[in-house]
Scaffold this active site. Structure first.
Site, short mmCIF file in Angstrom:
data_model
loop_
_atom_site.label_atom_id
_atom_site.label_comp_id
_atom_site.label_asym_id
_atom_site.label_seq_id
_atom_site.Cartn_x
_atom_site.Cartn_y
_atom_site.Cartn_z
N ASP A 45 91.37 42.61 55.23
CA ASP A 45 92.27 42.19 54.13
C ASP A 45 93.61 41.75 54.71
OD1 ASP A 45 90.21 43.03 52.50
OD2 ASP A 45 91.06 45.00 52.14
N THR A 50 79.62 36.74 60.11
CA THR A 50 79.72 37.73 59.04
C THR A 50 79.54 37.01 57.69
OG1 THR A 50 82.06 37.62 58.41
CG2 THR A 50 81.54 38.75 60.48
N1 SAH Z 1 83.59 42.44 57.48
C1 SAH Z 1 83.00 41.85 56.30
C2 SAH Z 1 83.83 42.13 55.02
C3 SAH Z 1 85.25 41.63 55.07
S1 SAH Z 1 86.19 42.07 53.62
C4 SAH Z 1 82.81 40.36 56.52
O1 SAH Z 1 83.40 39.82 57.44
O2 SAH Z 1 82.06 39.74 55.77
C5 SAH Z 1 87.09 43.48 54.26
C6 SAH Z 1 86.41 44.79 53.95
O3 SAH Z 1 87.14 45.85 54.55
C7 SAH Z 1 86.33 45.13 52.46
O4 SAH Z 1 85.01 45.45 52.09
C8 SAH Z 1 87.27 46.33 52.31
O5 SAH Z 1 86.88 47.20 51.27
C9 SAH Z 1 87.19 46.96 53.67
N2 SAH Z 1 88.37 47.74 54.04
C10 SAH Z 1 89.65 47.34 53.92
N3 SAH Z 1 90.49 48.30 54.34
C11 SAH Z 1 89.71 49.33 54.78
C12 SAH Z 1 90.00 50.61 55.32
N4 SAH Z 1 91.26 51.02 55.50
N5 SAH Z 1 88.97 51.41 55.63
C13 SAH Z 1 87.69 51.00 55.43
N6 SAH Z 1 87.36 49.80 54.92
C14 SAH Z 1 88.36 48.96 54.58
#
Ligand code: SAH
Length: 203
Positions: free
Chosen positions: A108, A183
């Site tokens: 994020d 991804t």
């Molecule tokens: N890695 C995947 C998803 C990216 S979206 C891809 O590339 O398709 C980022 C994901 O990280 C989201 O699902 C969000 O819920 C998770 N996320 C964000 N902060 C986090 C944290 N502190 N601990 C665990 N998961 C987290």
């Protein structure tokens, strides 16, 4: 990634042997982890491609972990587990210096400056990764968000990490793109014409 609440979701996750509370299943083996795995596409593909490595995908939202579980439903992938945890808590859960590779994929961006501390490449998170990684361990970070990428390049350097390699256009960088596993977000964003940035860093 946030999904609508699913009734019984927490219970399903807690009852699944594939969702673990620690990393003991991988003890004595090479462990690779993705922090913020979303629905798990990337880590599942990795586990299938590299059966001799052990993989754990970490995701903080139970509804999202459930999607990952549903994806592997019925498949036997003995070298893969999931964790439903916030990355901020992992130093209390995972043994120090036991992780070979940490993958951060499309974390994020938290674009507002006042939220910078929430970015998974901010100082407090890098301190956690330093504790978790083996001495030769590395972080591989991908994003399409150039602001987050530039911030992260600085953050790694400012905190004493070596950035071993980086690119602002992964898919057109033959060397760094070799063997690249896409991804879910990477597929979506690159289909929209966004370039993918990647860096590899080591303490
Ligand atoms: N890695 C995947 C998803 C990216 S979206 C891809 O590339 O398709 C980022 C994901 O990280 C989201 O699902 C969000 O819920 C998770 N996320 C964000 N902060 C986090 C944290 N502190 N601990 C665990 N998961 C987290």
């Amino acid at each position: 990634m946030r999904l609508r609440h699913i009734t019984g979701c927490e219970e399903k996750i807690n009852n699944s042997p594939l969702v673990v509370k620690d990393a003991s299943f991988a003890e004595g083996n090479e462990l690779k982890m993705e922090f913020g795995m979303g629905k798990g596409d990337f880590i599942i593909q990795n586990a299938l491609k590299f059966p001799n490595n052990f993989f754990i995908g970490v995701e903080k939202f139970a509804t999202v972990v459930l999607k990952a579980l549903e994806k592997i439903n019925g498949m036997d992938i003995p070298n893969l587990r999931f964790m439903c945890e916030d990355v901020a808590t992992l130093e209390e859960i995972i043994k120090p210096h036991s992780v070979k590779t940490i993958y951060l994929n499309f974390s994020d961006p938290w674009p507002k400056k006042k939220h910078a501390k929430r970015r998974l490449t901010s100082e407090s998170f890098l301190k956690i990764y330093e504790k978790l990684l083996e001495e030769s361990g590395e972080i591989e970070f991908k994003t399409d968000n150039v602001d987050l990428f530039n911030y992260s390049l600085e953050s790694f350097k400012d905190n004493g990490w070596q950035v071993l390699e980086f690119t602002y256009d992964l898919h057109n960088n033959a060397k760094m793109n070799e063997g690249n596993i896409m991804t879910e977000y990477e597929r979506k964003f690159s289909q929209n014409g966004n370039k993918i940035c990647k860096l590899i860093a080591k303490k």
